[in-house]
Design an enzyme around this catalytic site. Sequence first.
Site, PDB file in Angstrom:
ATOM      1  N   TYR A 145     -24.306  97.240 -25.126  1.00  0.00           N
ATOM      2  CA  TYR A 145     -22.983  96.871 -25.642  1.00  0.00           C
ATOM      3  C   TYR A 145     -23.030  96.730 -27.170  1.00  0.00           C
ATOM      4  CZ  TYR A 145     -18.644  94.103 -26.043  1.00  0.00           C
ATOM      5  OH  TYR A 145     -17.387  93.627 -26.369  1.00  0.00           O
ATOM      6  N   GLY A 148     -24.024  99.983 -28.896  1.00  0.00           N
ATOM      7  CA  GLY A 148     -22.936 100.950 -28.673  1.00  0.00           C
ATOM      8  C   GLY A 148     -21.776 100.671 -29.628  1.00  0.00           C
ATOM      9  N   ARG A 186     -17.582  85.932 -17.433  1.00  0.00           N
ATOM     10  CA  ARG A 186     -17.534  85.300 -18.754  1.00  0.00           C
ATOM     11  C   ARG A 186     -17.363  83.792 -18.572  1.00  0.00           C
ATOM     12  NH1 ARG A 186     -14.072  89.622 -22.424  1.00  0.00           N
ATOM     13  NH2 ARG A 186     -13.049  90.306 -20.520  1.00  0.00           N
ATOM     14  N   ASP A 273     -29.310  85.579 -25.363  1.00  0.00           N
ATOM     15  CA  ASP A 273     -28.005  84.904 -25.442  1.00  0.00           C
ATOM     16  C   ASP A 273     -27.858  84.297 -26.840  1.00  0.00           C
ATOM     17  OD1 ASP A 273     -26.096  83.696 -22.961  1.00  0.00           O
ATOM     18  OD2 ASP A 273     -25.987  82.636 -24.857  1.00  0.00           O
TER      19      ASP A 273
END
Length: 323
Positions: A145, A148, A186, A273
């Site tokens: 992600y 990208g 989420r 994270d």
Amino acid sequence: MIKRILVTGGAGFLGSHICERLVDEGHDVICLDNFFTSQKTNVSHLLDFPNFELIRHDITLPIHLEVDQIYNMACPAAPGHYQYNPIKTIKTSVLGSINMLGIAKRCGARILQASTSEIYGDPEVHPQPESYRGSVNPIGPRACYDEGKRVAETLFMDYHRSNRVDVRIVRIFNTYGPRMHPYDGRVVSNFIRQAIGGEPITIFGEGDQTRSFCYRDDLVDAILAMMNGPDDFIGPVNIGNQGEFTIRQLAELVIELSGSSSELVRKPLPPDDPTRRQPDITLARERLGWEPQVSLREGLAKTIEWFQSIRLADYRPPTPNYS
Ligand code: NAD
Ligand code: UDP
């Protein structure tokens, strides 16, 4: 003036709200989506409008359309969704951007890229200004992600420099609100779903990592302002709310506002994270005259109300990583 506007990912959480605003303003709106992380119900209320059109298409494949503006929102955004098929996620950001930039080049359309705070990775600079170049692990599980989206920004700038394509880049920080997928994994959707279902609330790690949460109406205002803003302001620009909260504080607020008796449980912190995240929005304030209006308390109350109004059974089964 009425414009022909393409919204990729237009059936998603943010895309559907953008479509709604543009249809209300009278524009001719084409919503393009492959429904990977969304469903038609997000835009079914728009289907009867003569100025709204829905196309099922995957942006990794070429398509020919005649438009004046493109909002490139298509991309799975939740970690569980984008890690489900990481190679497809990269293709969506890279091939998808190339295909959409191709349309913009051919039609002379203005094109806006939904970039992300994730391009800053786990930031060493706090709060994050646009000038910060980020700290992304290129080989971790979030890289499909983050990298990208970084390549997508590169493509947008190269099409701008090489082909004079009229681009806009917004870096969106955690945004929440009605129409989030209840199983997207989420933090806001998980906590609200868990709180109103009386399930334990899952805190990953110590819960002292921070995020800054922006309500969707503020976000949509900023995105529209950026698309229609000054000719010489292409971004990237940070869009987010500066109120910074620990994940534990978020859990406590969701419990208070929903009147839940859910307990907090700890789960392992996912790899890479980010420890903290807060946008520096000086640029958006100066160039767009934009400022978020909705506090976390107010936005969460509206989001909880929406979650209470939906039937979870109407949503497709969760992806394996939803927790
Ligand atoms: P979302 O998952 O609800 O919306 C994404 C939409 O894109 C979905 O409707 C999905 O079906 C569609 N899509 C995915 N891959 C596609 C493909 N290959 N072809 C066509 N359609 C495709 O997520 P969202 O929160 O609405 O995010 C929208 C955009 O904003 C994304 O690009 C995301 O990266 C960006 N963004 C969102 C946030 C946030 O906090 N919500 C933060 C940063 C960036
Ligand atoms: N998180 C959590 N419990 C959950 C889901 C997420 O504690 O059930 C944490 C997660 O580890 C991260 C933060 O909440 O620190 C935000 O996660 P989210 O997936 O919403 O977005 P992102 O990490 O991409 O900002």
